[in-house]
Design an enzyme around this catalytic site. Structure first.
Site, PDB file in Angstrom:
ATOM      1  N   CYS A  61       6.673   4.401  -1.305  1.00  0.00           N
ATOM      2  CA  CYS A  61       5.383   3.744  -1.097  1.00  0.00           C
ATOM      3  C   CYS A  61       4.847   3.105  -2.374  1.00  0.00           C
ATOM      4  O   CYS A  61       4.730   3.764  -3.412  1.00  0.00           O
ATOM      5  CB  CYS A  61       4.366   4.749  -0.560  1.00  0.00           C
ATOM      6  N   ARG A  64       0.475   3.947  -3.734  1.00  0.00           N
ATOM      7  CA  ARG A  64       0.076   5.317  -4.016  1.00  0.00           C
ATOM      8  C   ARG A  64      -1.069   5.495  -4.999  1.00  0.00           C
ATOM      9  O   ARG A  64      -1.523   6.616  -5.210  1.00  0.00           O
ATOM     10  CB  ARG A  64       1.297   6.120  -4.481  1.00  0.00           C
ATOM     11  N   TRP A 234      -3.261   0.664   4.521  1.00  0.00           N
ATOM     12  CA  TRP A 234      -3.446  -0.714   4.984  1.00  0.00           C
ATOM     13  C   TRP A 234      -2.145  -1.460   4.745  1.00  0.00           C
ATOM     14  O   TRP A 234      -1.240  -0.964   4.061  1.00  0.00           O
ATOM     15  CB  TRP A 234      -4.597  -1.389   4.242  1.00  0.00           C
ATOM     16  N   GLU A 239       5.035  -6.985   4.260  1.00  0.00           N
ATOM     17  CA  GLU A 239       5.614  -6.140   5.311  1.00  0.00           C
ATOM     18  C   GLU A 239       5.673  -6.924   6.617  1.00  0.00           C
ATOM     19  O   GLU A 239       6.619  -6.825   7.384  1.00  0.00           O
ATOM     20  CB  GLU A 239       4.767  -4.886   5.532  1.00  0.00           C
TER      21      GLU A 239
HETATM   22  N1  ARG Z   1       6.518  -1.535   7.080  1.00  0.00           N
HETATM   23  C1  ARG Z   1       5.852  -1.001   8.231  1.00  0.00           C
HETATM   24  C2  ARG Z   1       5.369  -2.134   9.115  1.00  0.00           C
HETATM   25  O1  ARG Z   1       5.507  -3.266   8.778  1.00  0.00           O
HETATM   26  C3  ARG Z   1       4.677  -0.132   7.862  1.00  0.00           C
HETATM   27  C4  ARG Z   1       4.960   0.983   6.868  1.00  0.00           C
HETATM   28  C5  ARG Z   1       3.724   1.546   6.229  1.00  0.00           C
HETATM   29  N2  ARG Z   1       3.003   0.526   5.521  1.00  0.00           N
HETATM   30  C6  ARG Z   1       1.816   0.676   4.943  1.00  0.00           C
HETATM   31  N3  ARG Z   1       1.263  -0.357   4.383  1.00  0.00           N
HETATM   32  N4  ARG Z   1       1.217   1.847   4.922  1.00  0.00           N
HETATM   33  O2  ARG Z   1       4.793  -1.946  10.154  1.00  0.00           O
END
Ligand code: ARG
Length: 359
Positions: A61, A64, A234, A239
């Site tokens: 992560c 953090r 968030w 991602e």
């Molecule tokens: N990578 C995943 C997604 O696109 C989420 C993983 C957790 N990500 C976060 N920002 N807490 O759905």
């Protein structure tokens, strides 16, 4: 369990400012509990700190820096699927917080000698169905969730058949058949994607949901397994923009976006994929911002991570990190993280992978 529990109490002693007497008393009580019942019950203070440290320890992560602000809901008394589904809605509301997203974990009943009292089968509380390749050769939905979608369909769930059908929840109590729950559409904040200057972008009909709530990981804490402990932070823009929408094995949108941008896809060295990625990622960040939903870009997330590393060092802790997960999936070398080595360390507590609920 005894060893992990005692290590964990030592951590609490050190980090929560317990005096010697309190530490001794907790050690005695926990050893007693483990000897008589093969398990033990963390106090709320312990559970809260453990859930936060598990975030701090998670090597994958990048977010953090904020570990100590994690809100912890102690819902250990809940094992009935109906009650849990109801409670998950409350998690969603609290976490979404009108767009000012709150990092939050809800912790349900711990594993005991007979196994997990409860499992949530979803990977995340929100996710889009994956229906497989259609007659026209196109994939419908999110391939990532294909196996789960099939499980839900076998249980009688039917989606509308769009690219962005929200999946139902599947919750299983030990010894019982798994149960389906369908949260209402308005329980999930979604963001339609548009672009600040490319007007055609909104016509693509793309969207993503506001809050990623991981619901299939095991919170390992003091030798205990909390196999139902959904948590969220968030989103970081990449991602969604690079991975979820860009990956060939996900929504695979780069060719379409490049075509809309009028780029020729004949030559890889014209960098059409890179140009499409930038626009897609800009659209994600822009759309979330416009709707007042918090999201972090990968440059800011990288500098926040480096601040986390410095802060941890100043507390005499070495950060556990996994390079291939930490480096953002776009413009990697523009991130300070790229230029450093990271070592994964076997720290506990942690959020761990576990077998799928339906296996
Ligand atoms: N990578 C995943 C997604 O696109 C989420 C993983 C957790 N990500 C976060 N920002 N807490 O759905």
């Amino acid at each position: 369990m005894r060893e992990e529990a005692l290590d964990f109490l030592a951590l609490c002693h050190k980090e929560l400012g317990w005096d010697e007497a309190k530490h001794l008393a907790r050690k005695a009580a926990v050893i007693d509990a483990i000897e008589s019942s093969a398990t033990w019950q963390p106090s709320f203070e312990e559970l809260e700190h453990g859930a936060r440290v598990a975030w701090r320890n998670n090597a994958r992560c990048i977010g953090r820096l904020f570990w100590s602000t994690l809100h912890v809901r102690d819902r250990r008394e809940l094992v009935e699927p109906e009650a849990v589904a109801e409670d998950l809605l409350e998690h969603v509301r609290l976490a979404s917080n009108g767009g000012k997203i709150k990092p939050l974990v809800s912790i349900y009943a711990a594993e005991d000698s007979q196994g997990a009292p409860l499992r949530i089968w979803n990977h995340q509380l929100f996710g889009y169905a994956g229906y497989g390749q259609q007659a026209n050769g196109q994939y419908l939905g999110d391939p990532k969730n294909e196996a789960f979608t099939q499980v839900a369909q076998k249980m009688g769930w039917q989606g509308e058949g769009t690219h962005f059908d929200l999946l139902p929840w599947i919750i299983q109590k030990r010894g019982q058949a798994a149960q389906l729950f369908s949260p209402h559409d308005h329980d999930c904040r979604r963001v339609s994607l548009r672009h600040p200057s490319l007007e055609w972008f909104s016509d693509l009909g793309l969207e993503w949901y506001a809050v990623p709530i991981l619901s299939d990981m095991n919170l390992r804490l003091g030798g205990l397994n909390f196999r139902a402990a959904p948590f969220n932070g968030w989103y970081m823009g990449t991602e969604i923009g690079s991975r979820n929408l860009g990956d060939e094995k996900r929504y695979n949108l780069l060719p379409l976006i490049a075509d809309k941008m009028g780029l020729s896809r004949n030559r890889s060295d014209a960098l059409w994929k890179d140009r499409a990625l930038v626009e897609l990622n800009e659209a994600v960040l822009y759309s979330f911002a416009e709707e007042g939903i918090y999201i972090v870009d990968h440059h800011r997330a990288s500098s926040e991570f480096m601040r986390f590393v410095k802060k941890e060092l100043s507390e005499n802790r070495l950060v556990s990190g996994n390079w291939s997960w930490l480096v953002p999936p776009m413009s990697g070398s523009a991130s300070e993280l790229f230029h450093r080595g990271w070592k994964t360390r076997d720290y506990l507590p942690d959020y761990q992978l576990q077998p799928k609920g339906w296996r």
